[in-house]
Design a protein around this motif. Structure first.
Motif, PDB file in Angstrom:
ATOM      1  N   THR A  83     -49.152  44.165  16.867  1.00 30.95           N
ATOM      2  CA  THR A  83     -49.644  44.434  15.518  1.00 30.95           C
ATOM      3  C   THR A  83     -51.030  45.061  15.533  1.00 30.95           C
ATOM      4  OG1 THR A  83     -50.247  43.418  13.402  1.00 30.95           O
ATOM      5  CG2 THR A  83     -50.463  42.026  15.354  1.00 30.95           C
ATOM      6  N   ASN A  84     -51.187  46.017  14.649  1.00 31.48           N
ATOM      7  CA  ASN A  84     -52.489  46.629  14.365  1.00 31.48           C
ATOM      8  C   ASN A  84     -52.722  46.597  12.856  1.00 31.48           C
ATOM      9  OD1 ASN A  84     -54.915  48.012  14.884  1.00 31.48           O
ATOM     10  ND2 ASN A  84     -53.941  50.019  14.806  1.00 31.48           N
ATOM     11  N   GLU A  85     -52.248  45.517  12.222  1.00 29.25           N
ATOM     12  CA  GLU A  85     -52.249  45.434  10.766  1.00 29.25           C
ATOM     13  C   GLU A  85     -53.641  45.517  10.169  1.00 29.25           C
ATOM     14  OE1 GLU A  85     -49.432  42.321   9.135  1.00 29.25           O
ATOM     15  OE2 GLU A  85     -49.097  42.048  11.292  1.00 29.25           O
ATOM     16  N   LYS A  89     -58.071  52.130  13.178  1.00 27.47           N
ATOM     17  CA  LYS A  89     -57.744  53.312  13.966  1.00 27.47           C
ATOM     18  C   LYS A  89     -56.512  53.000  14.799  1.00 27.47           C
ATOM     19  CE  LYS A  89     -59.993  53.927  17.843  1.00 27.47           C
ATOM     20  NZ  LYS A  89     -61.050  54.186  18.842  1.00 27.47           N
ATOM     21  N   PRO A  90     -55.792  54.010  15.257  1.00 26.62           N
ATOM     22  CA  PRO A  90     -54.639  53.751  16.125  1.00 26.62           C
ATOM     23  C   PRO A  90     -55.068  53.063  17.413  1.00 26.62           C
ATOM     24  CG  PRO A  90     -54.624  56.018  15.322  1.00 26.62           C
ATOM     25  CD  PRO A  90     -55.966  55.445  14.981  1.00 26.62           C
ATOM     26  N   VAL A  91     -54.212  52.154  17.901  1.00 29.26           N
ATOM     27  CA  VAL A  91     -54.439  51.482  19.175  1.00 29.26           C
ATOM     28  C   VAL A  91     -53.321  51.883  20.120  1.00 29.26           C
ATOM     29  CG1 VAL A  91     -54.596  49.272  20.386  1.00 29.26           C
ATOM     30  CG2 VAL A  91     -55.620  49.518  18.116  1.00 29.26           C
ATOM     31  N   THR A  92     -53.689  52.321  21.315  1.00 32.61           N
ATOM     32  CA  THR A  92     -52.699  52.696  22.329  1.00 32.61           C
ATOM     33  C   THR A  92     -52.587  51.587  23.366  1.00 32.61           C
ATOM     34  OG1 THR A  92     -53.053  55.069  22.053  1.00 32.61           O
ATOM     35  CG2 THR A  92     -52.101  54.337  24.149  1.00 32.61           C
ATOM     36  N   PHE A  93     -51.379  51.085  23.509  1.00 34.37           N
ATOM     37  CA  PHE A  93     -51.064  50.128  24.566  1.00 34.37           C
ATOM     38  C   PHE A  93     -50.379  50.925  25.680  1.00 34.37           C
ATOM     39  CE2 PHE A  93     -51.054  47.833  20.539  1.00 34.37           C
ATOM     40  CZ  PHE A  93     -51.959  46.818  20.806  1.00 34.37           C
ATOM     41  N   ARG A  94     -51.125  51.173  26.759  1.00 35.24           N
ATOM     42  CA  ARG A  94     -50.619  52.042  27.822  1.00 35.24           C
ATOM     43  C   ARG A  94     -49.446  51.406  28.538  1.00 35.24           C
ATOM     44  NH1 ARG A  94     -52.018  56.700  27.273  1.00 35.24           N
ATOM     45  NH2 ARG A  94     -54.244  56.451  27.677  1.00 35.24           N
ATOM     46  N   ASN A  95     -49.517  50.087  28.726  1.00 36.78           N
ATOM     47  CA  ASN A  95     -48.427  49.332  29.324  1.00 36.78           C
ATOM     48  C   ASN A  95     -48.392  47.953  28.694  1.00 36.78           C
ATOM     49  OD1 ASN A  95     -46.831  50.684  31.439  1.00 36.78           O
ATOM     50  ND2 ASN A  95     -48.823  51.001  32.433  1.00 36.78           N
ATOM     51  N   ALA A  96     -47.213  47.357  28.686  1.00 40.38           N
ATOM     52  CA  ALA A  96     -47.060  45.974  28.244  1.00 40.38           C
ATOM     53  C   ALA A  96     -45.942  45.351  29.075  1.00 40.38           C
ATOM     54  CB  ALA A  96     -46.729  45.905  26.760  1.00 40.38           C
ATOM     55  N   THR A 124     -48.438  53.937  20.787  1.00 37.00           N
ATOM     56  CA  THR A 124     -49.622  53.974  19.939  1.00 37.00           C
ATOM     57  C   THR A 124     -49.240  53.437  18.572  1.00 37.00           C
ATOM     58  OG1 THR A 124     -50.589  55.866  21.104  1.00 37.00           O
ATOM     59  CG2 THR A 124     -51.371  55.439  18.868  1.00 37.00           C
ATOM     60  N   VAL A 125     -49.962  52.407  18.140  1.00 37.54           N
ATOM     61  CA  VAL A 125     -49.650  51.741  16.875  1.00 37.54           C
ATOM     62  C   VAL A 125     -50.684  52.187  15.843  1.00 37.54           C
ATOM     63  CG1 VAL A 125     -49.216  49.544  15.728  1.00 37.54           C
ATOM     64  CG2 VAL A 125     -48.789  49.774  18.186  1.00 37.54           C
ATOM     65  N   PRO A 126     -50.251  52.864  14.782  1.00 43.45           N
ATOM     66  CA  PRO A 126     -51.214  53.306  13.770  1.00 43.45           C
ATOM     67  C   PRO A 126     -51.889  52.130  13.080  1.00 43.45           C
ATOM     68  CG  PRO A 126     -49.089  54.432  13.518  1.00 43.45           C
ATOM     69  CD  PRO A 126     -48.877  53.309  14.483  1.00 43.45           C
ATOM     70  N   ALA A 127     -53.040  52.391  12.492  1.00 41.70           N
ATOM     71  CA  ALA A 127     -53.729  51.367  11.712  1.00 41.70           C
ATOM     72  C   ALA A 127     -52.829  50.882  10.583  1.00 41.70           C
ATOM     73  CB  ALA A 127     -55.033  51.919  11.145  1.00 41.70           C
ATOM     74  N   GLY A 128     -52.793  49.560  10.406  1.00 43.62           N
ATOM     75  CA  GLY A 128     -51.995  48.982   9.342  1.00 43.62           C
ATOM     76  C   GLY A 128     -50.533  48.803   9.673  1.00 43.62           C
ATOM     77  N   ARG A 129     -50.134  49.046  10.906  1.00 44.13           N
ATOM     78  CA  ARG A 129     -48.716  49.011  11.261  1.00 44.13           C
ATOM     79  C   ARG A 129     -48.461  48.034  12.413  1.00 44.13           C
ATOM     80  NH1 ARG A 129     -46.205  53.814   9.736  1.00 44.13           N
ATOM     81  NH2 ARG A 129     -44.256  52.803  10.378  1.00 44.13           N
ATOM     82  N   THR A 130     -47.175  47.775  12.648  1.00 37.17           N
ATOM     83  CA  THR A 130     -46.732  46.985  13.794  1.00 37.17           C
ATOM     84  C   THR A 130     -45.654  47.763  14.522  1.00 37.17           C
ATOM     85  OG1 THR A 130     -44.875  45.815  12.733  1.00 37.17           O
ATOM     86  CG2 THR A 130     -47.087  44.893  12.404  1.00 37.17           C
TER      87      THR A 130
END
Length: 436
Positions: A83-85, A89-96, A124-130
């Motif tokens: 979540t980036n709710e 700004k967008p958050v990039t998770f390169r690996n999980a 990449t999770v946009p701001a406000g999104r999951t």
């Protein structure tokens, strides 16, 4: 919570991707949840180390978080929601990755599996999104003894971090600019700890039976003052009670410290962003749209009375709206009476006026007939010798030690509260199909 058996002897990981087949269930159920409540550090963490140098500027930067969660059931196929709710700004998770914890930040060998998102390893999770991961195969054979470790690498600077402040569970962090350690089995790259969950709000398990009970509330449902790593919040204890009856019901917790039913502001000096969205605003996300939700147990209102200065009538009006909205979707609701708070020294919680309002709210819960059931938490936690006060045995701090605050029951209180829930009634209510 971190009592461990020999994980290697009981944990196996499937080495092939999960694919649907005639032998696999097709539905997804909540195995673990944590309400996203705001951006770090707005909230009430418990037992939290100083993270000033670990998360400089209150953000992650090119570092890895290994987040530990306790699933409510065994399973072999899982999905993870990032979540980036509350980000800007967008958050990039390169690996999980998802695997099984052995001890600390160490993983059981051979269990750590990469997560993908629409087939891609980076997302990449946009701001406000999951974002919800593709299925990943990890075999959990005993949910009481095994924990999932979800490791995420934040590429670059995250900006504001969506979090759940009070996890009562130890998770692990690398230092800033330490890079990607999601695939690590050993804990050498994870020297720092946190008692919060960041960027993680849900784990789903593939299951034949998806009926779910949602424990919805404030800090008392979130676990203040349960033990850290003890899995002894009242929803945790309820889950174990259900297992003893061989019930297939699952319990998930959607609670936020400081949360309120209404949108009434806090008293001067309070922290409105700390409290998360009011129940009326997060109800759809945390209950109505939850996969398999059949019953909601509602324990909220004391913060409206003691922290926001609301009246009993305003809290009851909020209850009525919640009841109407969940009933409209075929979800049943159990009202839990508000536990006592006399003697509390902050806000308005400890005043006789608040206690009178609390009793009026509890009378509505017990007698209005608008709830589908009642869990009388007040009756099992109130001191008959001192009306309005917690029983002394329940008024200590099991989290970090020392005396209690006269508001939050301790571990012993949570055991009593879970024992006050009619599990046979829950089973009956949960078997009425919800509307979707």
């Amino acid at each position: 919570m971190l009592r461990r058996t020999a994980i290697a002897s009981i944990a196996l990981v499937l080495l092939t991707p999960v694919a649907a087949s005639a032998h696999q269930p097709r539905s997804w159920a909540g195995a673990w949840t944590a309400s996203a409540q705001g951006s770090y550090p707005d909230g009430y963490a418990v037992g939290q180390p100083d993270l000033t140098t670990v998360l400089p500027g209150n953000q992650a930067e090119n570092q890895t978080l290994r987040l530990i969660v306790a699933p409510n059931s065994a399973g072999t196929s899982w999905r993870v929601r990032l979540t980036n709710e509350y980000g800007t700004k967008p958050v990039t998770f390169r690996n999980a990755y998802a695997g099984l914890q052995s001890s600390g930040a160490n993983l059981a060998p051979g269990t750590n599996r990469p997560l993908s998102f629409d087939g891609r390893r980076s997302v990449t999770v946009p701001a406000g999104r999951t974002v919800l991961s593709d299925p990943v195969a990890v075999r959990v054979t005993d949910a009481r003894a095994q924990r999932l470790a979800v490791s995420v690498h934040v590429a670059g600077a995250s900006g504001p971090m969506t979090w759940h402040a009070a996890s009562f569970t130890t998770s692990y962090l690398t230092g800033p600019n330490a890079g990607d350690h999601t695939a690590d089995v050993a804990d050498l790259a994870f020297p720092y700890t946190t008692t919060s969950w960041f960027f993680l709000s849900e784990v789903l398990v593939q299951s034949r039976d998806t009926a779910t009970v949602v424990a919805f509330g404030d800090s008392i449902t979130d676990g203040f003052f349960s033990t850290i790593n003890g899995s002894d919040r009242w929803p945790d204890v309820l889950q174990r009670r259900l297992e003893l009856t061989h019930s297939d019901l699952r319990v998930v917790t959607e609670a936020i410290g400081g949360n309120m039913v209404t949108r009434i502001g806090r008293t001067p000096g309070g922290c409105t962003p700390c409290d998360g969205p009011p129940a009326l605003d997060r109800l759809d996300r945390d209950v109505i749209n939850r996969p398999g939700a059949r019953v909601m147990i509602l324990l909220e209102g004391i913060n409206d009375l003691g922290g926001g200065g609301a009246t009993a009538d305003q809290v009851i009006a909020g209850y009525k709206e919640i009841i109407q909205r969940v009933h409209a979707r075929g979800i049943k609701i159990v009202g839990a009476t508000l536990t006592p708070s006399a003697g509390t020294e902050f806000g308005l919680y400890g005043t006789p006026e608040t206690d009178a309002e609390r009793r009026a709210v509890n009378n509505f819960i017990r007698t209005s007939g608008q709830f589908d059931g009642v869990a009388d938490f007040a009756a099992v936690t109130e001191d008959p010798a001192r009306p309005g006060h917690l029983l002394p045995a329940y008024d200590t701090n099991s989290s970090v030690g020392g005396p209690g605050d006269h508001l939050h029951p301790n571990r012993a209180g949570f055991l009593a509260m879970a024992g006050a829930i009619d599990v046979a009634q829950l089973e009956r209510l949960a078997r009425v199909p919800a509307l979707r």
